[in-house]
Write a protein that holds these residues in place. Structure first.
Motif, PDB file in Angstrom:
ATOM      1  N   TYR A   1       0.846  -1.191   0.000  1.00 32.07           N
ATOM      2  CA  TYR A   1       0.000   0.000   0.000  1.00 32.07           C
ATOM      3  C   TYR A   1       0.885   1.246   0.000  1.00 32.07           C
ATOM      4  CZ  TYR A   1       1.059  -0.148   5.015  1.00 32.07           C
ATOM      5  OH  TYR A   1       1.715  -0.197   6.221  1.00 32.07           O
ATOM      6  N   ILE A   2       0.267   2.383  -0.285  1.00 28.85           N
ATOM      7  CA  ILE A   2       0.946   3.675  -0.192  1.00 28.85           C
ATOM      8  C   ILE A   2       0.429   4.367   1.064  1.00 28.85           C
ATOM      9  CG2 ILE A   2       1.324   5.904  -1.316  1.00 28.85           C
ATOM     10  CD1 ILE A   2       0.819   4.530  -3.993  1.00 28.85           C
ATOM     11  N   ASP A   3       1.336   4.712   1.960  1.00 29.11           N
ATOM     12  CA  ASP A   3       0.904   5.281   3.233  1.00 29.11           C
ATOM     13  C   ASP A   3       0.494   6.754   3.074  1.00 29.11           C
ATOM     14  OD1 ASP A   3       3.214   6.807   3.170  1.00 29.11           O
ATOM     15  OD2 ASP A   3       4.248   5.694   4.735  1.00 29.11           O
ATOM     16  N   GLY A   4       0.131   7.374   4.180  1.00 31.59           N
ATOM     17  CA  GLY A   4      -0.412   8.724   4.153  1.00 31.59           C
ATOM     18  C   GLY A   4       0.534   9.794   3.659  1.00 31.59           C
ATOM     19  N   ILE A   5       1.844   9.505   3.630  1.00 27.83           N
ATOM     20  CA  ILE A   5       2.811  10.514   3.155  1.00 27.83           C
ATOM     21  C   ILE A   5       3.458  10.088   1.838  1.00 27.83           C
ATOM     22  CG2 ILE A   5       3.269  11.438   5.448  1.00 27.83           C
ATOM     23  CD1 ILE A   5       5.772   9.738   5.586  1.00 27.83           C
ATOM     24  N   GLY A   6       2.866   9.093   1.167  1.00 24.38           N
ATOM     25  CA  GLY A   6       3.308   8.737  -0.178  1.00 24.38           C
ATOM     26  C   GLY A   6       4.366   7.662  -0.269  1.00 24.38           C
ATOM     27  N   ASN A   7       4.710   7.010   0.836  1.00 24.66           N
ATOM     28  CA  ASN A   7       5.713   5.942   0.805  1.00 24.66           C
ATOM     29  C   ASN A   7       5.088   4.624   0.354  1.00 24.66           C
ATOM     30  OD1 ASN A   7       7.861   7.542   1.862  1.00 24.66           O
ATOM     31  ND2 ASN A   7       6.955   7.324   3.905  1.00 24.66           N
TER      32      ASN A   7
ATOM     33  N   GLN B   1      -5.273  -0.362   7.038  1.00 23.54           N
ATOM     34  CA  GLN B   1      -4.188   0.595   7.294  1.00 23.54           C
ATOM     35  C   GLN B   1      -4.752   2.017   7.399  1.00 23.54           C
ATOM     36  OE1 GLN B   1      -1.243  -0.558   7.910  1.00 23.54           O
ATOM     37  NE2 GLN B   1      -1.630  -2.666   7.229  1.00 23.54           N
ATOM     38  N   PRO B   2      -4.195   2.836   8.263  1.00 22.11           N
ATOM     39  CA  PRO B   2      -4.702   4.219   8.399  1.00 22.11           C
ATOM     40  C   PRO B   2      -4.379   5.068   7.170  1.00 22.11           C
ATOM     41  CG  PRO B   2      -2.738   3.902   9.741  1.00 22.11           C
ATOM     42  CD  PRO B   2      -3.106   2.550   9.212  1.00 22.11           C
ATOM     43  N   ASP B   3      -5.287   5.921   6.804  1.00 19.07           N
ATOM     44  CA  ASP B   3      -5.057   6.962   5.787  1.00 19.07           C
ATOM     45  C   ASP B   3      -4.776   6.405   4.396  1.00 19.07           C
ATOM     46  OD1 ASP B   3      -5.287   8.921   7.814  1.00 19.07           O
ATOM     47  OD2 ASP B   3      -3.180   8.646   8.330  1.00 19.07           O
ATOM     48  N   ILE B   4      -5.330   5.243   4.058  1.00 23.99           N
ATOM     49  CA  ILE B   4      -5.203   4.744   2.695  1.00 23.99           C
ATOM     50  C   ILE B   4      -6.587   4.332   2.195  1.00 23.99           C
ATOM     51  CG2 ILE B   4      -2.859   3.895   3.137  1.00 23.99           C
ATOM     52  CD1 ILE B   4      -4.008   1.046   3.042  1.00 23.99           C
ATOM     53  N   GLN B   5      -6.713   4.255   0.868  1.00 22.45           N
ATOM     54  CA  GLN B   5      -8.003   3.905   0.270  1.00 22.45           C
ATOM     55  C   GLN B   5      -8.159   2.395   0.090  1.00 22.45           C
ATOM     56  OE1 GLN B   5     -10.531   6.078  -0.349  1.00 22.45           O
ATOM     57  NE2 GLN B   5      -9.179   7.458   0.792  1.00 22.45           N
ATOM     58  N   GLY B   6      -7.099   1.721  -0.222  1.00 24.43           N
ATOM     59  CA  GLY B   6      -7.138   0.277  -0.455  1.00 24.43           C
ATOM     60  C   GLY B   6      -5.724  -0.277  -0.426  1.00 24.43           C
ATOM     61  N   TYR B   7      -5.578  -1.566  -0.717  1.00 25.75           N
ATOM     62  CA  TYR B   7      -4.249  -2.158  -0.711  1.00 25.75           C
ATOM     63  C   TYR B   7      -4.227  -3.358  -1.635  1.00 25.75           C
ATOM     64  CZ  TYR B   7      -6.573  -4.961   2.947  1.00 25.75           C
ATOM     65  OH  TYR B   7      -7.458  -5.732   3.653  1.00 25.75           O
TER      66      TYR B   7
END
Length: 348
Positions: free
Chosen positions: A140-146, A173-179
């Motif tokens: 996934y891509i976390d809330g700060i783009g990692n 996961q927090p602050d993501i749309q999907g994974y």
């Protein structure tokens, strides 16, 4: 012994009739159908996949592909199981990794989960003579783009020579749309090794507890041994069947409750029915279960065996009794020896 949804795609260009054919193997193997329907257009994608009709929503992403095969199509090559898990036959399909000339290469199946919610990934795998690895990864891509990749599960070093169930909790996961969910395999050093998967299913919510099975929901990943003489069956006294079992289970003390029984009628002396648990972490040190020799007409033996695939395999318990219509409890100390950090139990 549970209702399973099935679907198949067909594209006739002339009027056709559909024939549903069931083949029974053994006296106590009824086939039941319910809620048949026809739909215009393509079948909907489903998070449950036995690979009988495509790869569902799973996409190939690795250096090499997961290959669709059957026991009969790869017979004699030593690189696949001889039967699938869905149909338990040599014509049922599974996906496998071909190890020949693919040392160190990876095969990846990927599924995109659009909703950020906790899920349970449930699948069956078999691994024989394999020094490669099999993992479940969450991307996934976390809330700060990692870009984050987490390993959620890895195949134990020790594997049984049979289909084993794996259950993996995939956390929201927090602050993501999907994974994305990946089943990630790396080829080992042997050209004759087995790595295969089947019956991949994604369920909403957390996986059920690992260390308790009442047989109310399903058989908890316990599988009948392919080379025994007859099978254990999930049973409820309220269901129609050709054999007798305890009228009340232990869990619910009800005719609606379920148990796992080995129907003895119609079998020869010394015939066996064997089921095996999935792999169990070695920190578990005590086994507790209830047993009942219902409807036995002669002396019956139940054996519990501890298995790690090494010299430490041994019989933990043998019970020999005549007919007994009462539930009895057994408490067994489990071992803490051997090199493996996992073990399995067989009931015969």
């Amino acid at each position: 012994n549970k209702w399973i949804s099935g679907q198949t795609q067909f594209q006739p260009n002339i009027p056709v009739s559909l024939v549903l054919e069931g083949t029974v193997h053994g006296k106590y193997s009824p086939i039941l159908l319910d809620q048949l329907s026809l739909k215009l257009g393509s079948c909907p994608q489903t998070p449950s996949c036995g690979f009988e009709d495509g790869n569902c929503n799973w996409v190939q992403k690795g250096e090499i592909k997961w290959v669709k095969g059957t026991g009969i199509s790869t017979q004699g090559l030593g690189i696949t199981p001889d039967h699938d898990h869905t149909t338990k036959s040599n014509v049922g399909h599974f996906l496998y990794v071909d190890p020949r000339d693919n040392l160190g290469k990876t095969a990846i199946l990927q599924y995109t989960a659009l909703q950020n919610s906790t899920k349970c990934l449930n699948f069956w795998y078999t691994s024989v003579n394999n020094d490669g690895f099999l993992q479940v990864r969450e991307k996934y891509i976390d809330g700060i783009g990692n870009n984050i990749t987490e390993s959620m599960w890895e195949k134990p070093r020790y594997s049984l020579p049979s289909w084993q169930m794996a259950q993996v909790n995939l956390e929201a996961q927090p602050d993501i749309q999907g994974y994305k969910i990946q089943i990630y395999a790396s080829v080992g050093t042997l050209n004759t090794s087995v790595m295969a998967i089947d019956d991949v299913e994604i369920l909403e919510g957390s996986c059920p507890p690992f260390d308790h099975c009442s047989f109310e929901r399903d058989t908890c990943g316990y599988g009948n041994w392919i080379n025994d003489n007859f099978d254990w069956i999930r049973f409820s006294a309220s269901d129609e069947s050709d054999f007798d079992g305890p009228p009340l289970d232990i869990t619910l003390d009800s005719t609606e409750g379920h148990s796992f029984i080995a129907p003895l009628g119609g079998h020869k002396i010394d015939d066996t029915a064997t089921f095996m648990t999935s792999l169990i972490p070695k920190q578990y040190r005590c086994l507790v279960f209830w047993y009942n020799f219902w409807d036995s007409s002669d002396l019956v033996e139940l054996s519990v065996r501890y298995m790690t695939g090494g010299a430490e395999d041994m019989t933990l318990l043998q019970i020999r009794e005549g007919p007994n219509h009462q539930w009895s409890i057994a408490v067994v100390d489990l071992l803490d020896n051997g090199w493996s950090s996992w073990f399995a139990l067989s009931f015969e």
